[in-house]
Design a protein around this motif. Sequence first.
Motif, mmCIF file in Angstrom:
data_model
loop_
_atom_site.group_PDB
_atom_site.id
_atom_site.type_symbol
_atom_site.label_atom_id
_atom_site.label_comp_id
_atom_site.label_asym_id
_atom_site.label_seq_id
_atom_site.Cartn_x
_atom_site.Cartn_y
_atom_site.Cartn_z
ATOM 1 N N ARG A 67 0.835 -1.203 0.000
ATOM 2 C CA ARG A 67 0.000 0.000 0.000
ATOM 3 C C ARG A 67 0.869 1.252 0.000
ATOM 4 N NH1 ARG A 67 -2.869 -1.282 4.087
ATOM 5 N NH2 ARG A 67 -1.579 -0.242 5.617
ATOM 6 N N ASP A 68 1.927 1.255 0.811
ATOM 7 C CA ASP A 68 2.825 2.410 0.858
ATOM 8 C C ASP A 68 3.539 2.616 -0.472
ATOM 9 O OD1 ASP A 68 2.085 2.841 3.470
ATOM 10 O OD2 ASP A 68 3.865 1.882 4.334
ATOM 11 N N ALA A 69 3.959 1.524 -1.112
ATOM 12 C CA ALA A 69 4.628 1.641 -2.402
ATOM 13 C C ALA A 69 3.672 2.205 -3.449
ATOM 14 C CB ALA A 69 5.152 0.275 -2.847
ATOM 15 N N LYS A 70 2.424 1.748 -3.431
ATOM 16 C CA LYS A 70 1.429 2.250 -4.374
ATOM 17 C C LYS A 70 1.153 3.731 -4.132
ATOM 18 C CE LYS A 70 -3.283 1.474 -5.980
ATOM 19 N NZ LYS A 70 -4.511 0.687 -5.814
ATOM 20 N N THR A 71 1.057 4.117 -2.859
ATOM 21 C CA THR A 71 0.815 5.518 -2.521
ATOM 22 C C THR A 71 1.947 6.397 -3.032
ATOM 23 O OG1 THR A 71 -0.432 4.877 -0.563
ATOM 24 C CG2 THR A 71 0.421 7.114 -0.611
ATOM 25 N N MET A 72 3.172 5.970 -2.826
ATOM 26 C CA MET A 72 4.323 6.752 -3.289
ATOM 27 C C MET A 72 4.330 6.854 -4.818
ATOM 28 S SD MET A 72 5.726 7.845 -0.599
ATOM 29 C CE MET A 72 7.272 8.486 -1.220
ATOM 30 N N ARG A 73 4.002 5.759 -5.502
ATOM 31 C CA ARG A 73 3.972 5.758 -6.961
ATOM 32 C C ARG A 73 2.886 6.700 -7.477
ATOM 33 N NH1 ARG A 73 2.745 0.711 -7.639
ATOM 34 N NH2 ARG A 73 0.607 1.029 -8.266
ATOM 35 N N ARG A 121 1.539 9.246 -5.827
ATOM 36 C CA ARG A 121 1.895 10.620 -5.459
ATOM 37 C C ARG A 121 2.886 11.196 -6.468
ATOM 38 N NH1 ARG A 121 3.623 10.451 0.132
ATOM 39 N NH2 ARG A 121 1.425 10.694 0.588
ATOM 40 N N ALA A 122 3.880 10.392 -6.854
ATOM 41 C CA ALA A 122 4.870 10.858 -7.822
ATOM 42 C C ALA A 122 4.208 11.149 -9.167
ATOM 43 C CB ALA A 122 5.969 9.816 -7.985
ATOM 44 N N ARG A 166 1.029 12.001 -9.636
ATOM 45 C CA ARG A 166 0.188 13.191 -9.478
ATOM 46 C C ARG A 166 1.028 14.452 -9.515
ATOM 47 N NH1 ARG A 166 -0.682 15.802 -4.880
ATOM 48 N NH2 ARG A 166 -0.179 13.980 -3.632
ATOM 49 N N LEU A 167 2.158 14.459 -8.801
ATOM 50 C CA LEU A 167 3.021 15.632 -8.783
ATOM 51 C C LEU A 167 3.607 15.913 -10.164
ATOM 52 C CD1 LEU A 167 4.810 15.127 -5.343
ATOM 53 C CD2 LEU A 167 2.974 16.744 -5.908
ATOM 54 N N ALA A 168 3.927 14.858 -10.896
ATOM 55 C CA ALA A 168 4.467 15.049 -12.239
ATOM 56 C C ALA A 168 3.405 15.637 -13.163
ATOM 57 C CB ALA A 168 4.978 13.721 -12.793
ATOM 58 N N SER A 169 2.170 15.164 -13.048
ATOM 59 C CA SER A 169 1.120 15.699 -13.923
ATOM 60 C C SER A 169 0.731 17.115 -13.518
ATOM 61 C CB SER A 169 -0.115 14.794 -13.905
ATOM 62 O OG SER A 169 -0.750 14.845 -12.646
ATOM 63 N N GLN A 170 0.808 17.439 -12.238
ATOM 64 C CA GLN A 170 0.502 18.796 -11.784
ATOM 65 C C GLN A 170 1.594 19.777 -12.193
ATOM 66 O OE1 GLN A 170 -0.146 18.542 -7.571
ATOM 67 N NE2 GLN A 170 -2.328 18.069 -7.807
ATOM 68 N N ALA A 171 2.808 19.314 -12.324
ATOM 69 C CA ALA A 171 3.907 20.188 -12.729
ATOM 70 C C ALA A 171 3.726 20.633 -14.176
ATOM 71 C CB ALA A 171 5.236 19.461 -12.563
ATOM 72 N N ASP A 172 3.063 19.808 -14.995
ATOM 73 C CA ASP A 172 2.844 20.142 -16.399
ATOM 74 C C ASP A 172 1.726 21.157 -16.580
ATOM 75 O OD1 ASP A 172 4.815 18.335 -16.992
ATOM 76 O OD2 ASP A 172 3.433 16.701 -17.482
ATOM 77 N N LEU A 173 0.791 21.240 -15.632
ATOM 78 C CA LEU A 173 -0.352 22.138 -15.758
ATOM 79 C C LEU A 173 0.014 23.550 -15.316
ATOM 80 C CD1 LEU A 173 -3.149 19.880 -14.236
ATOM 81 C CD2 LEU A 173 -2.683 20.292 -16.641
ATOM 82 N N PRO A 174 -0.590 24.574 -15.966
ATOM 83 C CA PRO A 174 -0.348 25.951 -15.501
ATOM 84 C C PRO A 174 -1.096 26.185 -14.189
ATOM 85 C CG PRO A 174 -1.964 25.941 -17.271
ATOM 86 C CD PRO A 174 -1.444 24.524 -17.137
ATOM 87 N N ASP A 175 -0.661 27.198 -13.456
ATOM 88 C CA ASP A 175 -1.311 27.515 -12.190
ATOM 89 C C ASP A 175 -2.733 27.992 -12.456
ATOM 90 O OD1 ASP A 175 0.920 26.873 -10.716
ATOM 91 O OD2 ASP A 175 1.718 28.924 -10.766
#
Length: 85
Positions: free
Chosen positions: A40-46, A48-49, A51-60
Motif C-alpha cells: 500500500r505504501d509503495a502504491k501511494t508513493m507511486r 503521489r509521484a 500526481r506531482l508530475a502531472s501537476q507540474a505540467d499544468l499551468p497555475d
Amino acid sequence: MSTETNSGKLSQTRRETAESKAETTKRISQEMLRTESELRDAKTMRLRAARLASQADLPDPKPAKGRKAKKPAAAAARASSAARS
C-alpha cells in the motif's frame, strides 16, 4: 521393514499445543499485514509521484471569483412579498 519405518515416524511427530498454534497464526497474520502495508505504501508513493508530475505540467489555476453576498434588504423584501401572496 516398512512397519518399523512407519512406527518410527509416528513416534517422532509432535502435536502442536493450542498456544503454539496461536503463535503461528499471530505470526502469519502479522506477516500478511506487514506485506499489505508495504504494498500500500509503495502504491501511494507511486501515485503521489505521478500526481506531482502531472501537476507540474499544468499551468497555475486562476483564483476563483467569490460570490457576492446578497443584500439583506432584497431578501427581506422577497420574504414579505411572499407572505402577502
